[in-house]
Structures are given as C-alpha cells and as structure tokens.
Motif scaffolding. Structure first.
Motif, short mmCIF file in Angstrom:
data_model
loop_
_atom_site.label_atom_id
_atom_site.label_comp_id
_atom_site.label_asym_id
_atom_site.label_seq_id
_atom_site.Cartn_x
_atom_site.Cartn_y
_atom_site.Cartn_z
N THR A 100 0.85 -1.19 0.00
CA THR A 100 0.00 0.00 0.00
C THR A 100 0.88 1.24 0.00
OG1 THR A 100 -1.57 -1.21 1.37
CG2 THR A 100 -1.89 1.16 1.20
N VAL A 101 0.66 2.12 -0.96
CA VAL A 101 1.39 3.39 -1.01
C VAL A 101 0.35 4.49 -0.84
CG1 VAL A 101 2.82 4.90 -2.43
CG2 VAL A 101 3.17 2.42 -2.49
N PHE A 102 0.49 5.24 0.24
CA PHE A 102 -0.48 6.30 0.50
C PHE A 102 -0.04 7.62 -0.14
CE2 PHE A 102 -1.34 3.61 4.36
CZ PHE A 102 -2.65 3.30 4.04
N ALA A 103 -1.02 8.45 -0.50
CA ALA A 103 -0.76 9.83 -0.90
C ALA A 103 -1.84 10.68 -0.27
CB ALA A 103 -0.78 9.95 -2.42
N ASP A 104 -1.55 11.96 -0.06
CA ASP A 104 -2.46 12.81 0.71
C ASP A 104 -3.73 13.15 -0.09
OD1 ASP A 104 -3.31 14.06 3.00
OD2 ASP A 104 -1.64 15.49 3.12
N ILE A 105 -4.68 13.75 0.63
CA ILE A 105 -5.98 14.11 0.04
C ILE A 105 -6.03 15.59 -0.29
CG2 ILE A 105 -7.27 12.27 1.14
CD1 ILE A 105 -8.13 14.36 3.31
N GLU A 106 -7.01 15.94 -1.14
CA GLU A 106 -7.31 17.35 -1.37
C GLU A 106 -8.07 17.86 -0.14
OE1 GLU A 106 -7.75 17.69 -6.15
OE2 GLU A 106 -9.53 17.05 -5.09
N PRO A 107 -7.71 19.04 0.37
CA PRO A 107 -8.28 19.46 1.65
C PRO A 107 -9.79 19.71 1.60
CG PRO A 107 -6.89 21.19 0.70
CD PRO A 107 -6.70 19.97 -0.14
N ASP A 108 -10.34 20.13 0.48
CA ASP A 108 -11.77 20.47 0.47
C ASP A 108 -12.67 19.26 0.27
OD1 ASP A 108 -11.14 23.09 0.88
OD2 ASP A 108 -11.09 23.58 -1.26
N ALA A 116 -0.44 14.53 -5.77
CA ALA A 116 0.27 13.77 -4.73
C ALA A 116 0.39 12.31 -5.13
CB ALA A 116 -0.48 13.90 -3.40
N ALA A 117 -0.66 11.77 -5.75
CA ALA A 117 -0.62 10.37 -6.18
C ALA A 117 0.43 10.20 -7.29
CB ALA A 117 -2.00 9.93 -6.67
N ALA A 118 0.44 11.13 -8.23
CA ALA A 118 1.40 11.02 -9.35
C ALA A 118 2.83 11.06 -8.83
CB ALA A 118 1.15 12.15 -10.35
N ALA A 119 3.04 11.79 -7.73
CA ALA A 119 4.40 11.95 -7.20
C ALA A 119 4.95 10.65 -6.59
CB ALA A 119 4.41 13.07 -6.14
N ARG A 142 -8.72 13.09 -13.80
CA ARG A 142 -7.41 13.71 -13.53
C ARG A 142 -6.35 12.66 -13.20
NH1 ARG A 142 -8.85 17.74 -9.17
NH2 ARG A 142 -6.62 18.09 -9.02
N TYR A 143 -6.74 11.53 -12.61
CA TYR A 143 -5.74 10.46 -12.39
C TYR A 143 -5.29 9.92 -13.74
CZ TYR A 143 -8.06 10.66 -7.84
OH TYR A 143 -8.62 11.10 -6.68
N ALA A 144 -6.25 9.77 -14.64
CA ALA A 144 -5.91 9.24 -15.97
C ALA A 144 -4.99 10.21 -16.70
CB ALA A 144 -7.19 8.99 -16.76
N ASP A 145 -5.21 11.52 -16.52
CA ASP A 145 -4.35 12.52 -17.19
C ASP A 145 -2.92 12.44 -16.68
OD1 ASP A 145 -6.46 13.42 -18.58
OD2 ASP A 145 -6.76 15.28 -17.42
N THR A 146 -2.77 12.34 -15.34
CA THR A 146 -1.41 12.38 -14.78
C THR A 146 -0.73 11.02 -14.78
OG1 THR A 146 -2.49 12.33 -12.62
CG2 THR A 146 -1.58 14.44 -13.29
N MET A 147 -1.53 9.94 -14.80
CA MET A 147 -0.95 8.58 -14.75
C MET A 147 -1.64 7.70 -15.79
SD MET A 147 -1.08 8.36 -10.62
CE MET A 147 -2.44 9.52 -10.59
N PRO A 148 -1.44 8.00 -17.08
CA PRO A 148 -2.25 7.35 -18.12
C PRO A 148 -2.12 5.83 -18.16
CG PRO A 148 -0.51 8.73 -19.08
CD PRO A 148 -0.49 8.97 -17.61
N ALA A 332 3.13 12.67 7.98
CA ALA A 332 3.38 12.26 6.59
C ALA A 332 2.31 12.83 5.65
CB ALA A 332 3.42 10.74 6.48
N PHE A 333 1.05 12.87 6.11
CA PHE A 333 -0.06 13.33 5.26
C PHE A 333 -0.88 14.35 6.03
CE2 PHE A 333 0.96 8.93 4.05
CZ PHE A 333 1.58 9.23 2.84
N PRO A 334 -0.41 15.61 6.04
CA PRO A 334 -1.02 16.62 6.91
C PRO A 334 -2.50 16.84 6.64
CG PRO A 334 0.95 17.49 5.78
CD PRO A 334 0.73 16.11 5.29
#
Ligand SMILES: Cc1ncc(COP(=O)(O)O)c(C=O)c1O
Length: 370
Positions: A100-108, A116-119, A142-148, A332-334
């Motif tokens: 499992t690789v976590f990435a942070d969420i959008e605050p709103d 963050a996921a693409a990174a 947007r996930y498909a755009d950054t990580m096709p 790690a994920f503020p």
C-alpha cells in the motif's frame, strides 16, 4: 426529540411490503445461490452505472480484493490510495499481497490528490485506488491525465448513482474506472438486509476474470484455472436490493435537499466548514460531513441533546498500528491528519423530517453561541 444518525426502520416501514414479497419469492423458489435475481440486479446496476458489465459479490471489501486480483496485482506490486478512507480500501491492498502506497488528500473534497498520487508512482505501481468519499466522485479523469498507464480501481462503496461531469457528459460512479466497486452495507444509500457488493467494468476480459474469481476461480463446475474465493452476492440480498433500487434516486435527492438546507442554515457560522462539493459533481451525500476545530466538544454537546453523529474517520490509515510496517510517521499526510481531527457527520438520511433537521441545526448553532 432524539435524532439518530441513521433510521433504517423508517425506510423499511415504507417499503416493507415490496421487499418482503421479493424476499419471499426467493424463499419459496428455494434458489439461494446466484440465479435470476442476481443476474437481474447485475443488469440493473450496469444500466445505472453506464457500464457493460456488473458482477455481484459478497461485500464491498471483497469487491476491492477481487478487482486487484483481476488486474493480476500481487506481491512485489504497489497500489496507491488515500489514507483517509474506511479501512477496507487499504486492507484489500494488503490482502492482495501488494504494497500500500499512500498519498495525501485534497483538503476540500477529501479526495485522493491527483498530483500527490502522481508523485509516488514507481515502476512497481500497478493501480491507483481513489475513493468517492461521502458520496462524491473523486476526480477520476485527472488520475488518468497524470498517470495514463495506471489502471484506476474506483472505490465507489459510498457513491452508487453519484455523477461527475467531464468530457461534456455526466459520468456515473464506476463508469470510467478500469473497475468500480460498490458496497451494499445497510448504511449505504442502497443498503441490503445484510452484506453485499458489486463490481462494474467496461472490459469483457475483466468481467470474465471477476466472475471466475468470485466462484473459486472455476471456469465451469469443478474445473479451476486459478484460485479464487467464495464471494457471491447472496440471492436474497439481490432480491432485496432490486426491490429497493427504484427508490434510490428519490432517496439520494432527499439527501441532497437536506444537505442544501444544512448548508444554508450553517453558512453564517464561521467556525464550521460545510461540505465542499467539487463543481463537477452531483453528490449522493452518503454522509453530510462538516469540519470544525472544536469537533470533539461539539460531538459531546450533540450527544447530550440525543443527536446522533459519527466521526468518519478518526485515525488516518497510515497511522493505524497494523500498517506501522509501511513506515509512515505522524505528519506524513497533513491534510488527512487534519481532516481526521475535524470531521463530524450529521444526520442526513432521506426520511429525516424538517423538524428533526431544525433540531440538529439549533443544537449546532447553540454550541457556537448563535
Ligand atoms: C470507502 C469504503 N470502502 C469499502 C467499504 C467496504 O464495504 P463492505 O462493508 O461492504 O465490505 C466501505 C464500507 O463499508 C467503504 O465505505
């Protein structure tokens, strides 16, 4: 007057005859495993989700595991997801053998942040698993755009029937993912009378794999090409869910109306942030989740007034003891960590009356001296 967080008895009272008739038909037919009620319900969910296929399974957690297995994800692979979700999302990744690789969420919106996921994509990344939290679709396109090249498994457990506008069209929950997964846990907008789950996909190949994996990997009776699971949607649950499905749009619209009423009534309380819905989304409000810093004190105040609330989710998954082996530390994920300290879900179920809602609003306002 007490106001529960959810009142399933109120819903059942209205649909009792319809649901009992559907259940009794299965009992009288004595056909409890798969069969026509499951096939019919799968067809109805495929139509709702604008997908070519829908495959019933035992619950939303199994749906995630089956999706990972159908994409041949296993030990040595990585799957990116959000730490701010129900446990099952990351639990399924662990159970597939992948990391499992976590990435942070959008605050709103609380959605997995595409940047963050693409990174954190590596050569071992095999899937990304965003979650449509509280009923609004994550920014799938947007996930498909950054990580096709990374397939999306959309955890749509909380968002059945939700819509998101992109490519000039309304896209349904699950429609544009490689695989979308639903849960029919009783508290969902479409809840069974027990556990249930479903997978949707546009791919013949994935649909075939999913059907096989849910019945021990059997290609026909007693012939196994791979090792799967016993994870079928119970026929009784399919009958219940088919009987309830015609009401889903009306129930979700009622939740949206309640949400709009709360939004207006709490707009002048600066200590509260009402839910932020991405302008491209029509949420089904599985939860109406506000944010406030004195969250625990507000929850205690509401409890004293017999108003039901819940905290989804108090501990972000990267800080759960069982995931310590992944090596993530506090900080790690503020955004996920802040959200877990501030969120509070208020009653938003369809049968909530205006006077009950007024009571919730008055209690919240009184806490802030208004
Ligand atoms: C985001 C999310 N994922 C997965 C699940 C798991 O679904 P189930 O309880 O049907 O196994 C749930 C709900 O319970 C959920 O809310």
């Amino acid at each position: 007057m007490p106001v529960p967080l959810l009142d399933l008895k109120a819903q059942h009272a209205r649909i009792r005859e319809t649901v009992m008739r559907a259940m009794m038909k299965v009992v009288d037919d004595q056909t409890f495993i798969l069969g026509k009620p499951v096939e019919d319900f799968e067809g109805q969910i495929a139509a709702l989700s604008h997908t070519r296929f829908a495959i019933g399974c035992a619950n939303g957690s199994d749906a995630l595991l089956l999706a990972l297995r159908a994409l041949d994800i296993e030990a040595g692979h990585e799957v990116i997801t959000t730490p701010f979700t129900f446990f099952a999302t990351a639990g399924a990744i662990h159970n597939s053998g992948a990391k499992t690789v976590f990435a942070d969420i959008e605050p709103d919106t609380f959605s997995l942040d595409p940047a963050a996921a693409a990174a954190v994509v590596t050569s071992s990344t095999r899937a990304i698993m965003p979650v449509d939290l509280f009923g609004q679709i994550a920014p799938i396109e947007r996930y498909a755009d950054t990580m096709p090249r990374v397939p999306v498994i959309e955890d749509a457990a909380q968002s059945i029937g939700a819509r998101r506008s992109f490519d000039g069209e309304w896209r349904m929950a699950g429609e544009r993912a490689a695989i979308g997964t639903f849960s029919f846990f009783p508290s969902k907008n479409l809840g069974g009378y027990g556990d249930g789950g479903m997978l949707v996909t546009q791919s013949d190949h994935l649909a075939m794999r999913l059907r096989r994996l849910r019945t021990h990997g059997a290609i026909k009776t007693y012939v196994h090409e791979e090792i799967g699971y016993n994870s079928r949607l119970d026929t009784l649950q399919a009958a219940v869910l088919s009987a309830k499905l015609p009401f889903l749009a009306e129930w979700s619209a009622a939740r949206r109306a309640h949400a709009a009423y709360y939004d207006a009534a709490l707009a002048d309380v600066p200590e509260i942030r009402t839910p932020a819905i991405d302008g491209a989304n029509e949420s089904i409000y599985n939860q109406y989740t506000i944010r406030t810093e004195p969250r625990d004190a507000l929850q205690a105040h509401l409890k004293a007034k017999e108003i039901g609330t819940a905290i989804y989710y108090p501990i972000p998954l990267h800080l759960q003891q069982c995931f310590a082996y992944l090596g993530y530390k506090q900080g790690a994920f503020p955004e996920a960590e802040r959200a877990s300290k501030e969120v509070l879900s208020l009653p938003v179920y369809p049968e909530l009356t205006q006077s009950q809602q007024d009571e919730v609003i008055a209690a919240v306002r009184s806490f802030f001296g208004r």
